[in-house]
Design a protein around this motif. Structure first.
Motif, mmCIF file in Angstrom:
data_model
loop_
_atom_site.group_PDB
_atom_site.id
_atom_site.type_symbol
_atom_site.label_atom_id
_atom_site.label_comp_id
_atom_site.label_asym_id
_atom_site.label_seq_id
_atom_site.Cartn_x
_atom_site.Cartn_y
_atom_site.Cartn_z
ATOM 1 N N ILE A 186 5.296 23.013 -20.421
ATOM 2 C CA ILE A 186 4.253 22.143 -20.941
ATOM 3 C C ILE A 186 4.911 20.910 -21.548
ATOM 4 N N GLY A 187 4.597 19.754 -20.980
ATOM 5 C CA GLY A 187 5.098 18.493 -21.509
ATOM 6 C C GLY A 187 3.935 17.684 -22.051
ATOM 7 N N ASP A 188 4.215 16.459 -22.475
ATOM 8 C CA ASP A 188 3.157 15.617 -23.044
ATOM 9 C C ASP A 188 2.029 15.335 -22.055
ATOM 10 N N ASN A 189 2.366 15.080 -20.808
ATOM 11 C CA ASN A 189 1.317 14.757 -19.832
ATOM 12 C C ASN A 189 1.566 15.428 -18.490
ATOM 13 N N PHE A 190 2.241 16.563 -18.527
ATOM 14 C CA PHE A 190 2.474 17.311 -17.290
ATOM 15 C C PHE A 190 2.615 18.801 -17.575
ATOM 16 N N VAL A 191 2.398 19.581 -16.530
ATOM 17 C CA VAL A 191 2.566 21.028 -16.587
ATOM 18 C C VAL A 191 3.260 21.435 -15.290
ATOM 19 N N ILE A 192 4.265 22.290 -15.399
ATOM 20 C CA ILE A 192 4.959 22.803 -14.219
ATOM 21 C C ILE A 192 4.856 24.325 -14.241
ATOM 22 N N THR A 193 4.471 24.896 -13.106
ATOM 23 C CA THR A 193 4.436 26.356 -12.984
ATOM 24 C C THR A 193 5.583 26.787 -12.072
ATOM 25 N N GLY A 194 6.299 27.833 -12.488
ATOM 26 C CA GLY A 194 7.407 28.329 -11.675
ATOM 27 C C GLY A 194 8.642 27.458 -11.818
ATOM 28 N N MET A 198 9.319 16.717 -26.760
ATOM 29 C CA MET A 198 9.874 18.066 -26.618
ATOM 30 C C MET A 198 8.925 18.898 -25.767
ATOM 31 N N ILE A 199 9.502 19.589 -24.794
ATOM 32 C CA ILE A 199 8.687 20.444 -23.943
ATOM 33 C C ILE A 199 8.652 21.864 -24.500
ATOM 34 N N THR A 200 7.636 22.607 -24.089
ATOM 35 C CA THR A 200 7.536 24.021 -24.416
ATOM 36 C C THR A 200 7.669 24.795 -23.116
ATOM 37 N N VAL A 201 8.474 25.841 -23.132
ATOM 38 C CA VAL A 201 8.680 26.668 -21.950
ATOM 39 C C VAL A 201 8.216 28.076 -22.266
ATOM 40 N N LEU A 202 7.189 28.521 -21.556
ATOM 41 C CA LEU A 202 6.743 29.897 -21.694
ATOM 42 C C LEU A 202 7.539 30.709 -20.687
ATOM 43 N N ALA A 203 8.283 31.677 -21.193
ATOM 44 C CA ALA A 203 9.196 32.432 -20.338
ATOM 45 C C ALA A 203 9.167 33.911 -20.704
ATOM 46 N N LYS A 237 4.956 37.083 -22.968
ATOM 47 C CA LYS A 237 4.346 38.407 -23.137
ATOM 48 C C LYS A 237 3.845 38.603 -24.573
ATOM 49 N N GLU A 238 4.672 38.184 -25.533
ATOM 50 C CA GLU A 238 4.314 38.367 -26.947
ATOM 51 C C GLU A 238 3.335 37.306 -27.443
ATOM 52 N N GLU A 239 3.418 36.105 -26.884
ATOM 53 C CA GLU A 239 2.544 35.016 -27.309
ATOM 54 C C GLU A 239 1.754 34.509 -26.107
ATOM 55 N N ASN A 240 0.878 35.367 -25.626
ATOM 56 C CA ASN A 240 0.079 35.037 -24.449
ATOM 57 C C ASN A 240 -0.729 33.757 -24.675
ATOM 58 N N PRO A 241 -0.762 32.880 -23.668
ATOM 59 C CA PRO A 241 -1.571 31.658 -23.822
ATOM 60 C C PRO A 241 -3.051 31.991 -24.026
ATOM 61 N N SER A 242 -3.703 31.217 -24.859
ATOM 62 C CA SER A 242 -5.131 31.413 -25.111
ATOM 63 C C SER A 242 -5.950 30.768 -23.995
ATOM 64 N N TYR A 243 -7.206 31.095 -23.964
ATOM 65 C CA TYR A 243 -8.131 30.495 -22.985
ATOM 66 C C TYR A 243 -8.110 28.974 -23.114
ATOM 67 N N ASP A 244 -8.205 28.473 -24.349
ATOM 68 C CA ASP A 244 -8.245 27.018 -24.559
ATOM 69 C C ASP A 244 -6.951 26.340 -24.101
ATOM 70 N N GLU A 245 -5.817 26.975 -24.386
ATOM 71 C CA GLU A 245 -4.537 26.415 -23.930
ATOM 72 C C GLU A 245 -4.495 26.360 -22.401
ATOM 73 N N LEU A 246 -4.838 27.472 -21.789
ATOM 74 C CA LEU A 246 -4.795 27.546 -20.327
ATOM 75 C C LEU A 246 -5.734 26.528 -19.682
ATOM 76 N N LYS A 247 -6.906 26.373 -20.267
ATOM 77 C CA LYS A 247 -7.881 25.413 -19.729
ATOM 78 C C LYS A 247 -7.316 23.993 -19.807
ATOM 79 N N GLU A 248 -6.731 23.650 -20.945
ATOM 80 C CA GLU A 248 -6.148 22.323 -21.123
ATOM 81 C C GLU A 248 -4.981 22.107 -20.151
ATOM 82 N N TRP A 249 -4.112 23.102 -20.020
ATOM 83 C CA TRP A 249 -2.954 22.974 -19.133
ATOM 84 C C TRP A 249 -3.388 22.868 -17.678
#
Length: 117
Positions: free
Chosen positions: A98-106, A1-6, A33-45
């Protein structure tokens, strides 16, 4: 299952979510906006994505322009940029997938087609 930050007030985010629904892709939506990614999440992604860090910034956003980040980012370290991104979801490029082994921006339909179907 993917997560989509929108962001539901963003036409690109809405178009992307509609594409997911029409394509039958299951996802968990996270309001950026309400659940801003954390530093650790962003670093991992960032590390998972293999993308330049600049691709994580919402360069067309009001906040990005107000903070004059176009001029400031080249002088900042990756760590400083990640810390800045973690301060406000409106600085982060969306949608962010955010997927298991990939990240897509935009949202680029061809890229989504390749990675998500």
């Amino acid at each position: 299952m993917i997560t989509v930050l929108a962001y539901r007030k963003c036409s690109t985010s809405l178009k992307a979510l509609k594409w997911l629904d029409n394509s039958g892709v299951e996802y968990i939506e996270r309001p950026i906006k309400e659940e801003n990614p954390s530093y650790d999440e962003l670093k991992e992604w960032y590390e998972t994505s293999g993308l330049p860090l600049k691709k994580f910034f919402n360069t067309s956003g009001k906040l990005y322009k107000e903070m004059q980040l176009k001029d400031k980012l080249p002088e900042m370290t990756d760590e400083e940029q990640l810390k800045l991104l973690s301060t406000d979801g409106m600085l982060v490029k969306r949608p962010l997938v955010i997927g298991d082994n990939f990240v897509i921006t935009g949202f680029k339909e061809a890229e989504w087609e390749e990675k998500l179907k």
